[in-house]
Design a protein around this motif. Structure first.
Motif, PDB file in Angstrom:
ATOM      1  N   THR A  62      16.495 -12.149  13.044  1.00 35.34           N
ATOM      2  CA  THR A  62      15.253 -12.814  13.086  1.00 35.34           C
ATOM      3  C   THR A  62      14.784 -13.169  11.736  1.00 35.34           C
ATOM      4  O   THR A  62      14.931 -12.445  10.573  1.00 35.34           O
ATOM      5  CB  THR A  62      14.184 -12.470  13.912  1.00 35.34           C
ATOM      6  OG1 THR A  62      13.766 -11.114  13.425  1.00 35.34           O
ATOM      7  CG2 THR A  62      14.777 -12.034  15.438  1.00 35.34           C
ATOM      8  N   SER A  63      13.988 -14.330  11.458  1.00 38.30           N
ATOM      9  CA  SER A  63      13.490 -14.628  10.206  1.00 38.30           C
ATOM     10  C   SER A  63      12.253 -13.844  10.078  1.00 38.30           C
ATOM     11  O   SER A  63      11.561 -13.212  10.997  1.00 38.30           O
ATOM     12  CB  SER A  63      13.026 -16.196  10.073  1.00 38.30           C
ATOM     13  OG  SER A  63      12.275 -16.445  11.163  1.00 38.30           O
ATOM     14  N   LEU A 118      23.029 -17.497  19.810  1.00 38.90           N
ATOM     15  CA  LEU A 118      21.529 -17.384  20.252  1.00 38.90           C
ATOM     16  C   LEU A 118      21.681 -16.646  21.801  1.00 38.90           C
ATOM     17  O   LEU A 118      20.615 -16.389  21.999  1.00 38.90           O
ATOM     18  CB  LEU A 118      20.962 -18.611  20.135  1.00 38.90           C
ATOM     19  CG  LEU A 118      20.487 -19.185  18.718  1.00 38.90           C
ATOM     20  CD1 LEU A 118      19.832 -20.475  18.740  1.00 38.90           C
ATOM     21  CD2 LEU A 118      20.122 -18.208  17.856  1.00 38.90           C
ATOM     22  N   SER A 170       9.385 -14.912  10.322  1.00 38.34           N
ATOM     23  CA  SER A 170       8.126 -15.387  11.127  1.00 38.34           C
ATOM     24  C   SER A 170       8.915 -15.080  12.646  1.00 38.34           C
ATOM     25  O   SER A 170       7.820 -15.555  13.562  1.00 38.34           O
ATOM     26  CB  SER A 170       8.118 -16.922  11.430  1.00 38.34           C
ATOM     27  OG  SER A 170       9.588 -17.624  11.388  1.00 38.34           O
ATOM     28  N   GLY A 171       9.801 -14.388  12.691  1.00 38.39           N
ATOM     29  CA  GLY A 171      10.131 -13.930  14.191  1.00 38.39           C
ATOM     30  C   GLY A 171      11.254 -14.988  14.829  1.00 38.39           C
ATOM     31  O   GLY A 171      11.408 -14.655  16.020  1.00 38.39           O
ATOM     32  N   ALA A 172      11.447 -15.982  14.204  1.00 35.38           N
ATOM     33  CA  ALA A 172      12.463 -16.999  14.898  1.00 35.38           C
ATOM     34  C   ALA A 172      13.847 -16.631  14.524  1.00 35.38           C
ATOM     35  O   ALA A 172      14.402 -16.052  13.728  1.00 35.38           O
ATOM     36  CB  ALA A 172      12.308 -18.137  14.100  1.00 35.38           C
ATOM     37  N   PRO A 173      14.725 -16.703  15.689  1.00 32.69           N
ATOM     38  CA  PRO A 173      15.991 -15.963  15.625  1.00 32.69           C
ATOM     39  C   PRO A 173      16.989 -17.050  14.725  1.00 32.69           C
ATOM     40  O   PRO A 173      16.641 -18.173  14.613  1.00 32.69           O
ATOM     41  CB  PRO A 173      16.719 -16.283  17.101  1.00 32.69           C
ATOM     42  CG  PRO A 173      15.866 -17.358  17.637  1.00 32.69           C
ATOM     43  CD  PRO A 173      14.345 -17.112  17.168  1.00 32.69           C
TER      44      PRO A 173
END
Length: 244
Positions: free
Chosen positions: A223-224, A187, A226-229
């Motif tokens: 990223t998913s 990350l 939803s934009g989460a790494p």
């Protein structure tokens, strides 16, 4: 008879009085004439002396100031038009591009010095090209496909950094080669838990040199939707070592 006599006596008295007054006047006129006739015998009067006194003329007073302009009176013109406030138009959102029905396959990354032995007009070390790009968007839609974004390289080793980790055996033999390594993208955009996938040619230490090149890389993790790494994603990288 007596009345008429009284009247005649009064008239005679009045006439006598008038003659006496006339005689007195004539005597006065005669005396004045004698005085005027004897006036030339007197001594003449001295001559008159005339003294001229200069007269200082004062400058004329300044003219009076002009009268002030009359104060403007209110009114007289047409009323001004009312102010119009025009709001700033809202910025237009760019049109949303439709997602492709099938995502493009991910190509393996190749970084390093080209092994092409053909000499250039001016010999010099060079680094293979690398690409990097970013994209984004938001919106709702329905259709086939997968969301999220794949991992993307942000930085690779420079030519000087590649030449600094060339294996000594390959430098002495003036051999070019390549190494493929597989690493976990953290990350913090760094590579970790790297392992050698392949090396060509074998026996010159290109695999170990590829592991030493891993700290120079920076990757943006995937990223998913939803934009989460997403942590723990692995990537395979090929490092080229040109002819020395």
């Amino acid at each position: 008879m007596r009345l008429s006599r009284l009247v005649s006596r009064k008239r005679s008295a009045q006439v006598g009085i008038g003659l006496g007054v006339t005689a007195v006047h004539l005597a006065l006129f005669a005396a004045l004439g004698l005085v005027k006739a004897s006036a030339p015998d007197q001594e003449p009067s001295p001559h008159m002396q005339v003294t001229l006194v200069p007269i200082t003329l004062e400058p004329p007073p300044p003219p009076p100031p002009p009268p002030p302009d009359p104060a403007p009176r209110a009114g007289g013109g047409a009323p001004s038009a009312p102010s119009v406030l025009r709001p700033t138009p809202a910025p237009k959102a760019p049109p949303e591009l439709p997602a492709p029905p099938r995502p493009a396959p991910e190509q393996p990354l190749v970084i390093g010095v080209s092994p092409d032995p053909t000499p250039s007009p001016q010999p010099a070390a060079g680094q293979g090209g690398s690409g990097a790009g970013v994209g984004g968007g938001d919106g709702d839609g329905v259709g086939p496909g997968r969301g999220g974004t794949p991992p993307m390289i942000l930085r690779g080793p420079t030519t000087a950094e590649i030449l600094a980790i060339v294996p000594p055996e390959a430098r002495r033999a003036r051999r070019a080669g390549r190494a493929s390594i597989n690493c976990v993208i953290g990350l913090d955009q760094r590579l970790g838990d790297c392992r050698v996938v392949s090396e060509t040619p074998a026996g010159f230490g290109f695999g170990e040199a590829g592991l030493r090149a891993a700290p120079y890389f920076r990757y943006r993790p995937p990223t998913s939707p939803s934009g989460a790494p997403i942590p723990g994603q692995r990537a395979t990288i090929t490092v080229l070592f040109g002819r020395q």
